[in-house]
Scaffold this motif. Structure first.
Motif, PDB file in Angstrom:
ATOM      1  N   MET A  40      59.589  45.741  39.679  1.00  0.00           N
ATOM      2  CA  MET A  40      59.747  44.298  39.448  1.00  0.00           C
ATOM      3  C   MET A  40      58.632  43.782  38.539  1.00  0.00           C
ATOM      4  SD  MET A  40      62.409  43.312  41.186  1.00  0.00           S
ATOM      5  CE  MET A  40      62.195  41.550  41.348  1.00  0.00           C
ATOM      6  N   ASN A  41      59.013  42.958  37.565  1.00  0.00           N
ATOM      7  CA  ASN A  41      58.010  42.313  36.712  1.00  0.00           C
ATOM      8  C   ASN A  41      57.281  41.257  37.547  1.00  0.00           C
ATOM      9  OD1 ASN A  41      56.723  40.505  34.883  1.00  0.00           O
ATOM     10  ND2 ASN A  41      58.021  41.245  33.234  1.00  0.00           N
ATOM     11  N   ASP A  42      55.972  41.399  37.675  1.00  0.00           N
ATOM     12  CA  ASP A  42      55.218  40.488  38.541  1.00  0.00           C
ATOM     13  C   ASP A  42      54.232  39.615  37.769  1.00  0.00           C
ATOM     14  OD1 ASP A  42      53.336  42.344  37.844  1.00  0.00           O
ATOM     15  OD2 ASP A  42      52.693  42.808  39.894  1.00  0.00           O
ATOM     16  N   GLN A  43      54.549  39.332  36.508  1.00  0.00           N
ATOM     17  CA  GLN A  43      53.653  38.519  35.688  1.00  0.00           C
ATOM     18  C   GLN A  43      53.456  37.130  36.295  1.00  0.00           C
ATOM     19  OE1 GLN A  43      54.817  38.225  31.596  1.00  0.00           O
ATOM     20  NE2 GLN A  43      53.119  36.905  31.030  1.00  0.00           N
ATOM     21  N   VAL A  44      54.530  36.540  36.825  1.00  0.00           N
ATOM     22  CA  VAL A  44      54.422  35.223  37.451  1.00  0.00           C
ATOM     23  C   VAL A  44      53.502  35.298  38.667  1.00  0.00           C
ATOM     24  CG1 VAL A  44      55.673  33.431  38.707  1.00  0.00           C
ATOM     25  CG2 VAL A  44      56.639  34.385  36.613  1.00  0.00           C
ATOM     26  N   LEU A  45      53.646  36.370  39.450  1.00  0.00           N
ATOM     27  CA  LEU A  45      52.793  36.539  40.627  1.00  0.00           C
ATOM     28  C   LEU A  45      51.323  36.628  40.230  1.00  0.00           C
ATOM     29  CD1 LEU A  45      52.356  37.033  43.641  1.00  0.00           C
ATOM     30  CD2 LEU A  45      52.824  39.466  43.235  1.00  0.00           C
ATOM     31  N   THR A  46      51.040  37.366  39.164  1.00  0.00           N
ATOM     32  CA  THR A  46      49.656  37.479  38.695  1.00  0.00           C
ATOM     33  C   THR A  46      49.092  36.114  38.323  1.00  0.00           C
ATOM     34  OG1 THR A  46      50.049  39.714  37.867  1.00  0.00           O
ATOM     35  CG2 THR A  46      48.165  38.532  36.956  1.00  0.00           C
ATOM     36  N   THR A  47      49.908  35.311  37.659  1.00  0.00           N
ATOM     37  CA  THR A  47      49.470  33.960  37.289  1.00  0.00           C
ATOM     38  C   THR A  47      49.218  33.114  38.523  1.00  0.00           C
ATOM     39  OG1 THR A  47      50.689  34.043  35.205  1.00  0.00           O
ATOM     40  CG2 THR A  47      50.098  31.865  36.028  1.00  0.00           C
ATOM     41  N   LEU A  48      50.116  33.198  39.503  1.00  0.00           N
ATOM     42  CA  LEU A  48      49.945  32.412  40.720  1.00  0.00           C
ATOM     43  C   LEU A  48      48.703  32.831  41.496  1.00  0.00           C
ATOM     44  CD1 LEU A  48      53.618  32.077  42.004  1.00  0.00           C
ATOM     45  CD2 LEU A  48      52.211  30.346  40.880  1.00  0.00           C
ATOM     46  N   LYS A  49      48.405  34.114  41.489  1.00  0.00           N
ATOM     47  CA  LYS A  49      47.193  34.579  42.167  1.00  0.00           C
ATOM     48  C   LYS A  49      45.939  34.050  41.481  1.00  0.00           C
ATOM     49  CE  LYS A  49      48.823  38.850  44.372  1.00  0.00           C
ATOM     50  NZ  LYS A  49      48.252  38.597  45.702  1.00  0.00           N
ATOM     51  N   ASN A  50      46.015  33.859  40.179  1.00  0.00           N
ATOM     52  CA  ASN A  50      44.875  33.324  39.436  1.00  0.00           C
ATOM     53  C   ASN A  50      44.729  31.818  39.591  1.00  0.00           C
ATOM     54  OD1 ASN A  50      44.070  35.807  38.432  1.00  0.00           O
ATOM     55  ND2 ASN A  50      45.351  35.638  36.609  1.00  0.00           N
ATOM     56  N   ARG A  51      45.786  31.165  40.052  1.00  0.00           N
ATOM     57  CA  ARG A  51      45.743  29.718  40.275  1.00  0.00           C
ATOM     58  C   ARG A  51      45.035  29.455  41.610  1.00  0.00           C
ATOM     59  NH1 ARG A  51      46.113  26.632  43.600  1.00  0.00           N
ATOM     60  NH2 ARG A  51      46.902  28.289  44.937  1.00  0.00           N
ATOM     61  N   ARG A  52      43.807  29.045  41.531  1.00  0.00           N
ATOM     62  CA  ARG A  52      43.015  28.794  42.731  1.00  0.00           C
ATOM     63  C   ARG A  52      42.400  27.400  42.663  1.00  0.00           C
ATOM     64  NH1 ARG A  52      41.034  32.849  45.575  1.00  0.00           N
ATOM     65  NH2 ARG A  52      40.835  31.163  47.099  1.00  0.00           N
ATOM     66  N   SER A  53      41.948  26.928  43.804  1.00  0.00           N
ATOM     67  CA  SER A  53      41.231  25.651  43.853  1.00  0.00           C
ATOM     68  C   SER A  53      39.802  25.876  43.375  1.00  0.00           C
ATOM     69  CB  SER A  53      41.235  25.091  45.274  1.00  0.00           C
ATOM     70  OG  SER A  53      42.542  24.735  45.673  1.00  0.00           O
ATOM     71  N   ILE A  54      39.508  25.395  42.178  1.00  0.00           N
ATOM     72  CA  ILE A  54      38.174  25.522  41.601  1.00  0.00           C
ATOM     73  C   ILE A  54      37.458  24.181  41.753  1.00  0.00           C
ATOM     74  CG2 ILE A  54      36.847  26.068  39.527  1.00  0.00           C
ATOM     75  CD1 ILE A  54      38.497  28.409  40.549  1.00  0.00           C
ATOM     76  N   TYR A  55      36.354  24.203  42.499  1.00  0.00           N
ATOM     77  CA  TYR A  55      35.627  22.964  42.768  1.00  0.00           C
ATOM     78  C   TYR A  55      34.388  22.798  41.892  1.00  0.00           C
ATOM     79  CZ  TYR A  55      38.714  22.549  46.747  1.00  0.00           C
ATOM     80  OH  TYR A  55      39.836  22.431  47.531  1.00  0.00           O
ATOM     81  N   GLN A  56      33.924  23.875  41.289  1.00  0.00           N
ATOM     82  CA  GLN A  56      32.805  23.780  40.355  1.00  0.00           C
ATOM     83  C   GLN A  56      33.374  23.713  38.940  1.00  0.00           C
ATOM     84  OE1 GLN A  56      30.646  27.184  42.619  1.00  0.00           O
ATOM     85  NE2 GLN A  56      29.045  26.130  41.459  1.00  0.00           N
ATOM     86  N   LEU A  57      33.578  22.494  38.477  1.00  0.00           N
ATOM     87  CA  LEU A  57      34.223  22.251  37.194  1.00  0.00           C
ATOM     88  C   LEU A  57      33.237  21.626  36.216  1.00  0.00           C
ATOM     89  CD1 LEU A  57      37.551  20.718  38.541  1.00  0.00           C
ATOM     90  CD2 LEU A  57      37.260  23.003  37.559  1.00  0.00           C
ATOM     91  N   GLY A  58      33.454  21.893  34.936  1.00  0.00           N
ATOM     92  CA  GLY A  58      32.605  21.324  33.900  1.00  0.00           C
ATOM     93  C   GLY A  58      33.415  20.813  32.729  1.00  0.00           C
ATOM     94  N   LYS A  59      32.717  20.405  31.692  1.00  0.00           N
ATOM     95  CA  LYS A  59      33.349  19.805  30.524  1.00  0.00           C
ATOM     96  C   LYS A  59      33.437  20.769  29.334  1.00  0.00           C
ATOM     97  CE  LYS A  59      31.709  15.221  31.895  1.00  0.00           C
ATOM     98  NZ  LYS A  59      32.960  14.830  32.560  1.00  0.00           N
ATOM     99  N   ASN A  60      33.117  22.046  29.566  1.00  0.00           N
ATOM    100  CA  ASN A  60      33.081  23.030  28.480  1.00  0.00           C
ATOM    101  C   ASN A  60      34.472  23.612  28.226  1.00  0.00           C
ATOM    102  OD1 ASN A  60      30.171  22.856  28.207  1.00  0.00           O
ATOM    103  ND2 ASN A  60      30.063  24.002  30.134  1.00  0.00           N
TER     104      ASN A  60
END
Length: 200
Positions: free
Chosen positions: A1-21
Motif C-alpha cells: 500500500m502507498n503510505d505517503q499520506v500516512l507519512t505526512t499525517l505522522k509528520n503533522r504534530r502539535s508544535i508549540y515552539q514556533l518562530g517567524k523564520n
C-alpha cells in the motif's frame, strides 16, 4: 500500500515552539490554505468553512487580546503568568489562521433538508476538522509548524469587533503557525483493539 499520506499525517504534530523564520511568503501560505479549504469536503457541498489569515500586527493583536481576556478567568497571578507564557508562545509564531463556521448556511440547510435537520451542525464541524487537518498536514510538508487552539467562545466578541467578522461567522479554532523552533513530544497511542473492528 502507498503510505505517503500516512507519512505526512505522522509528520503533522502539535508544535508549540514556533518562530517567524518562515521562507514562504504570506501570499503563498494564504493561497495554499485557501485552495485546501476550497477542495475540502463538506456535507451536501455546503462549503461552510470560513477563514481569516492574520500576519504582523493583526496576528500580534489577536494574542495580546487573548492574554488580556484570560486574566479574569485565571485564579492566581502565578497561574496567569503561566497562561501568558503560553499565549506569548503563540504570538511568537509567524501568523494565525482563524477558522469559522458560516451559520447562515447551516441554518439554510436545516430548513431545506428537514429530514437531516439534526445533523447539519455536526456535519459542519466535521468539515472544520477536515479542512484544519489538511492545512496542518500541508504545512508539515512545507516545514511549517502549527498547533490548534480553541479560545472560543471567550474571545469571539473581541475577534468579531477587531477584525470586522460577519455576524454569521462563528469562531471555531485558532491555528498559530511558523518556523519549527522545537520538536513535538512523544505521542501515545491507544491499543488498536480498543479502537477498531474488522468484519468480513
Amino acid at each position: 500500500m502507498n503510505d505517503q499520506v500516512l507519512t505526512t499525517l505522522k509528520n503533522r504534530r502539535s508544535i508549540y515552539q514556533l518562530g517567524k523564520n518562515v521562507s514562504q511568503k504570506p501570499a503563498d501560505i494564504v493561497k495554499l490554505a485557501e485552495d485546501i479549504i476550497m477542495d475540502s469536503p463538506t456535507a451536501f457541498n455546503g462549503q461552510t468553512v470560513r477563514a481569516v489569515f492574520l500576519f504582523g500586527a493583526s496576528h500580534d493583536k489577536l494574542w495580546d487580546m487573548t492574554g488580556v481576556r484570560l486574566k479574569s478567568e485565571v485564579p492566581t497571578e502565578e497561574a496567569y503568568q503561566r497562561t501568558l507564557d503560553k499565549i506569548n508562545g503563540f504570538k511568537a509564531a509567524f501568523g494565525t489562521i482563524l477558522f469559522f463556521r458560516d451559520q447562515d448556511i447551516v441554518t439554510q440547510e436545516e430548513n431545506d433538508f428537514v429530514l437531516y435537520r439534526d445533523n447539519f451542525h455536526d456535519w459542519a464541524e466535521q468539515g472544520q476538522g477536515g479542512a484544519q487537518q489538511a492545512i496542518w498536514a500541508a504545512f508539515a510538508q512545507n516545514n511549517i509548524g502549527a498547533n490548534l487552539q480553541h479560545y472560543n467562545p471567550l474571545i469571539d466578541d473581541l475577534v468579531a469587533k477587531e477584525f470586522d467578522i460577519p455576524s454569521n461567522w462563528v469562531l471555531r479554532a485558532q491555528m498559530p503557525f511558523g518556523s519549527i523552533e522545537g520538536q513535538a513530544g512523544e505521542k501515545e497511542y491507544l491499543a488498536r483493539e480498543d479502537r477498531f473492528k474488522t468484519l468480513g
